[in-house]
Every structure is written in C-alpha cells, then in structure tokens.
Design a protein around this motif. Structure first.
Motif, PDB file in Angstrom:
ATOM      1  N   GLN A  69       0.824  -1.216   0.000  1.00 55.76           N
ATOM      2  CA  GLN A  69       0.000   0.000   0.000  1.00 55.76           C
ATOM      3  C   GLN A  69       0.853   1.258   0.000  1.00 55.76           C
ATOM      4  O   GLN A  69       0.371   2.346  -0.276  1.00 55.76           O
ATOM      5  CB  GLN A  69      -0.940   0.005   1.206  1.00 55.76           C
ATOM      6  CG  GLN A  69      -2.073  -0.998   1.100  1.00 55.76           C
ATOM      7  CD  GLN A  69      -2.928  -0.798  -0.133  1.00 55.76           C
ATOM      8  OE1 GLN A  69      -3.514   0.264  -0.342  1.00 55.76           O
ATOM      9  NE2 GLN A  69      -2.996  -1.806  -0.979  1.00 55.76           N
ATOM     10  N   SER A  70       2.162   1.107   0.321  1.00 59.70           N
ATOM     11  CA  SER A  70       3.037   2.276   0.336  1.00 59.70           C
ATOM     12  C   SER A  70       3.508   2.662  -1.067  1.00 59.70           C
ATOM     13  O   SER A  70       4.072   3.737  -1.251  1.00 59.70           O
ATOM     14  CB  SER A  70       4.247   2.022   1.235  1.00 59.70           C
ATOM     15  OG  SER A  70       5.024   0.983   0.703  1.00 59.70           O
ATOM     16  N   LYS A  72       1.808   3.622  -3.581  1.00 55.99           N
ATOM     17  CA  LYS A  72       1.105   4.774  -4.145  1.00 55.99           C
ATOM     18  C   LYS A  72       1.709   6.105  -3.682  1.00 55.99           C
ATOM     19  O   LYS A  72       1.379   7.149  -4.238  1.00 55.99           O
ATOM     20  CB  LYS A  72      -0.382   4.711  -3.815  1.00 55.99           C
ATOM     21  CG  LYS A  72      -0.733   4.693  -2.361  1.00 55.99           C
ATOM     22  CD  LYS A  72      -2.222   4.468  -2.175  1.00 55.99           C
ATOM     23  CE  LYS A  72      -2.547   4.179  -0.712  1.00 55.99           C
ATOM     24  NZ  LYS A  72      -3.904   3.709  -0.544  1.00 55.99           N
ATOM     25  N   PHE A  73       2.586   6.068  -2.673  1.00 57.62           N
ATOM     26  CA  PHE A  73       3.233   7.286  -2.194  1.00 57.62           C
ATOM     27  C   PHE A  73       4.642   7.466  -2.766  1.00 57.62           C
ATOM     28  O   PHE A  73       5.302   8.453  -2.484  1.00 57.62           O
ATOM     29  CB  PHE A  73       3.298   7.294  -0.661  1.00 57.62           C
ATOM     30  CG  PHE A  73       1.940   7.230  -0.020  1.00 57.62           C
ATOM     31  CD1 PHE A  73       1.025   8.258  -0.173  1.00 57.62           C
ATOM     32  CD2 PHE A  73       1.560   6.122   0.721  1.00 57.62           C
ATOM     33  CE1 PHE A  73      -0.234   8.204   0.415  1.00 57.62           C
ATOM     34  CE2 PHE A  73       0.304   6.054   1.314  1.00 57.62           C
ATOM     35  CZ  PHE A  73      -0.585   7.103   1.156  1.00 57.62           C
ATOM     36  N   ASN A  74       5.136   6.466  -3.524  1.00 63.27           N
ATOM     37  CA  ASN A  74       6.478   6.527  -4.098  1.00 63.27           C
ATOM     38  C   ASN A  74       6.408   6.821  -5.588  1.00 63.27           C
ATOM     39  O   ASN A  74       5.596   6.249  -6.295  1.00 63.27           O
ATOM     40  CB  ASN A  74       7.214   5.199  -3.887  1.00 63.27           C
ATOM     41  CG  ASN A  74       7.377   4.867  -2.420  1.00 63.27           C
ATOM     42  OD1 ASN A  74       7.410   5.753  -1.579  1.00 63.27           O
ATOM     43  ND2 ASN A  74       7.458   3.597  -2.102  1.00 63.27           N
ATOM     44  N   LYS A  96       5.821  18.220  -8.703  1.00 66.39           N
ATOM     45  CA  LYS A  96       4.357  18.137  -8.658  1.00 66.39           C
ATOM     46  C   LYS A  96       3.732  19.206  -9.547  1.00 66.39           C
ATOM     47  O   LYS A  96       2.774  18.946 -10.280  1.00 66.39           O
ATOM     48  CB  LYS A  96       3.850  18.287  -7.222  1.00 66.39           C
ATOM     49  CG  LYS A  96       4.024  17.022  -6.399  1.00 66.39           C
ATOM     50  CD  LYS A  96       3.446  17.183  -5.017  1.00 66.39           C
ATOM     51  CE  LYS A  96       3.620  15.916  -4.198  1.00 66.39           C
ATOM     52  NZ  LYS A  96       3.087  16.013  -2.853  1.00 66.39           N
ATOM     53  N   GLY A 102       2.561  12.511  -9.220  1.00 70.27           N
ATOM     54  CA  GLY A 102       1.197  12.746  -8.769  1.00 70.27           C
ATOM     55  C   GLY A 102       1.143  13.553  -7.484  1.00 70.27           C
ATOM     56  O   GLY A 102       2.152  13.738  -6.802  1.00 70.27           O
ATOM     57  N   GLU A 103      -0.053  13.992  -7.141  1.00 74.97           N
ATOM     58  CA  GLU A 103      -0.255  14.820  -5.942  1.00 74.97           C
ATOM     59  C   GLU A 103      -0.038  14.041  -4.645  1.00 74.97           C
ATOM     60  O   GLU A 103       0.327  14.614  -3.634  1.00 74.97           O
ATOM     61  CB  GLU A 103      -1.669  15.424  -5.949  1.00 74.97           C
ATOM     62  CG  GLU A 103      -1.853  16.545  -6.954  1.00 74.97           C
ATOM     63  CD  GLU A 103      -0.931  17.737  -6.715  1.00 74.97           C
ATOM     64  OE1 GLU A 103      -0.814  18.192  -5.565  1.00 74.97           O
ATOM     65  OE2 GLU A 103      -0.312  18.198  -7.682  1.00 74.97           O
ATOM     66  N   MET A 104      -0.279  12.718  -4.669  1.00 69.43           N
ATOM     67  CA  MET A 104      -0.157  11.907  -3.446  1.00 69.43           C
ATOM     68  C   MET A 104       1.280  11.485  -3.137  1.00 69.43           C
ATOM     69  O   MET A 104       1.562  10.973  -2.066  1.00 69.43           O
ATOM     70  CB  MET A 104      -1.011  10.638  -3.564  1.00 69.43           C
ATOM     71  CG  MET A 104      -2.491  10.902  -3.458  1.00 69.43           C
ATOM     72  SD  MET A 104      -3.451   9.405  -3.683  1.00 69.43           S
ATOM     73  CE  MET A 104      -2.958   8.424  -2.285  1.00 69.43           C
ATOM     74  N   ILE A 105       2.190  11.719  -4.059  1.00 68.01           N
ATOM     75  CA  ILE A 105       3.572  11.248  -3.927  1.00 68.01           C
ATOM     76  C   ILE A 105       4.287  11.967  -2.782  1.00 68.01           C
ATOM     77  O   ILE A 105       4.198  13.178  -2.637  1.00 68.01           O
ATOM     78  CB  ILE A 105       4.337  11.462  -5.256  1.00 68.01           C
ATOM     79  CG1 ILE A 105       3.670  10.702  -6.409  1.00 68.01           C
ATOM     80  CG2 ILE A 105       5.790  11.061  -5.131  1.00 68.01           C
ATOM     81  CD1 ILE A 105       3.626   9.213  -6.259  1.00 68.01           C
ATOM     82  N   LYS A 106       5.009  11.168  -1.971  1.00 68.54           N
ATOM     83  CA  LYS A 106       5.776  11.721  -0.845  1.00 68.54           C
ATOM     84  C   LYS A 106       7.276  11.500  -1.027  1.00 68.54           C
ATOM     85  O   LYS A 106       8.080  12.297  -0.560  1.00 68.54           O
ATOM     86  CB  LYS A 106       5.329  11.075   0.466  1.00 68.54           C
ATOM     87  CG  LYS A 106       3.916  11.464   0.858  1.00 68.54           C
ATOM     88  CD  LYS A 106       3.495  10.773   2.131  1.00 68.54           C
ATOM     89  CE  LYS A 106       2.063  11.113   2.492  1.00 68.54           C
ATOM     90  NZ  LYS A 106       1.566  10.332   3.623  1.00 68.54           N
TER      91      LYS A 106
END
Length: 143
Positions: A69-70, A72-74, A96, A102-106
C-alpha cells in the motif's frame, strides 16, 4: 390541466407479481420456484461462493501475491524528464507543479534513463547509483 386529471402514461405502472394465487395467474402451485431443493424452501438460501458443501473455488486455489500500500506514495523521475524540465533547482514541489509526479507522492527517486547535460541541484529527492553518477558528471548535486 388540473391535479385530478393527471394520469400515468400507458404501461408506466406495471402490476406487481402475485405469486401463489392459483393456476390462472401462471404462478400458482410452486409459485415459480420449481420443485424441491434448497431454493424452493422458505428461508433456504446460501452465502456467496457456496457450492453445496463442496470446497469453494476461492478456498481451493492457493493464496498468491501481495501489493504494498506504500507504493502509491512513491514516485520516480527519469534523467530525460529532468532535462526537459529545465530547472536549476528541483524539489518535490517543483516536480508536482510540472506534473511529473502525482499529488499523493511523498518520496521521489531519480532513475538512470536517458541523458542529462545540464547541471541540476536536487533537494529532498533520492537517486539510484547510476543516476547519481550521471547528475554529478553533468555538474549537478544531490542534497
């Protein structure tokens, strides 16, 4: 036109199905349920995937695979896209706004795909060993 003159269009109001009300209705005797069996009985039904006591398909097949699930943040960025971006200093916000991630990327990592000719300073962005060598060869740096 008055409220007492309003009428539904013909065929708009279909009569409900009256089961078990005699032979003339066409749904008498067994009321459309057929003869015997679990589905003919009142309250007789089963859960989804039930196969009459046989081991259900979803339990016969082996468990397989896992999706983190992690993920989607990479995100990842190529050297080619950094070249096209044309910015001297690059951070997560810059990527971004440019629409490269994407906007959700950390977390972002630069991968070695393509070439980089201009010097780029990366802040808060990771890079693979090959990408890091290519960035430093072009005169850039990672912070």
């Amino acid at each position: 036109m008055e409220l007492n003159n309003l009428k539904s269009a013909p065929g708009a109001r279909k009569a409900r199905r009256r089961v078990g009300r005699g032979i003339g209705s066409g749904l008498g005797k067994t009321a459309g349920r057929g003869h015997k069996g679990q589905k003919s009985r009142a309250g007789g039904y089963h859960k989804v995937g039930f196969e009459g006591g046989q081991m259900p398909l979803q339990r016969r097949l082996p468990k397989r695979g896992f999706k983190s699930q992690s993920l989607k943040f990479n995100g990842e960025v190529t050297l080619t896209s950094l070249e096209k971006l044309g910015a001297a200093e690059v951070d997560l916000l810059t990527l971004k706004q440019a629409g490269l991630v994407g906007e959700m990327i950390k977390n972002v990592k630069v991968i070695k795909s393509g070439e980089l000719k201009r010097a780029v300073k990366l802040t808060g962005i990771g890079a693979t060993a090959g990408a890091k060598a290519a960035i430093e060869a072009a005169g850039g740096s990672l912070a």
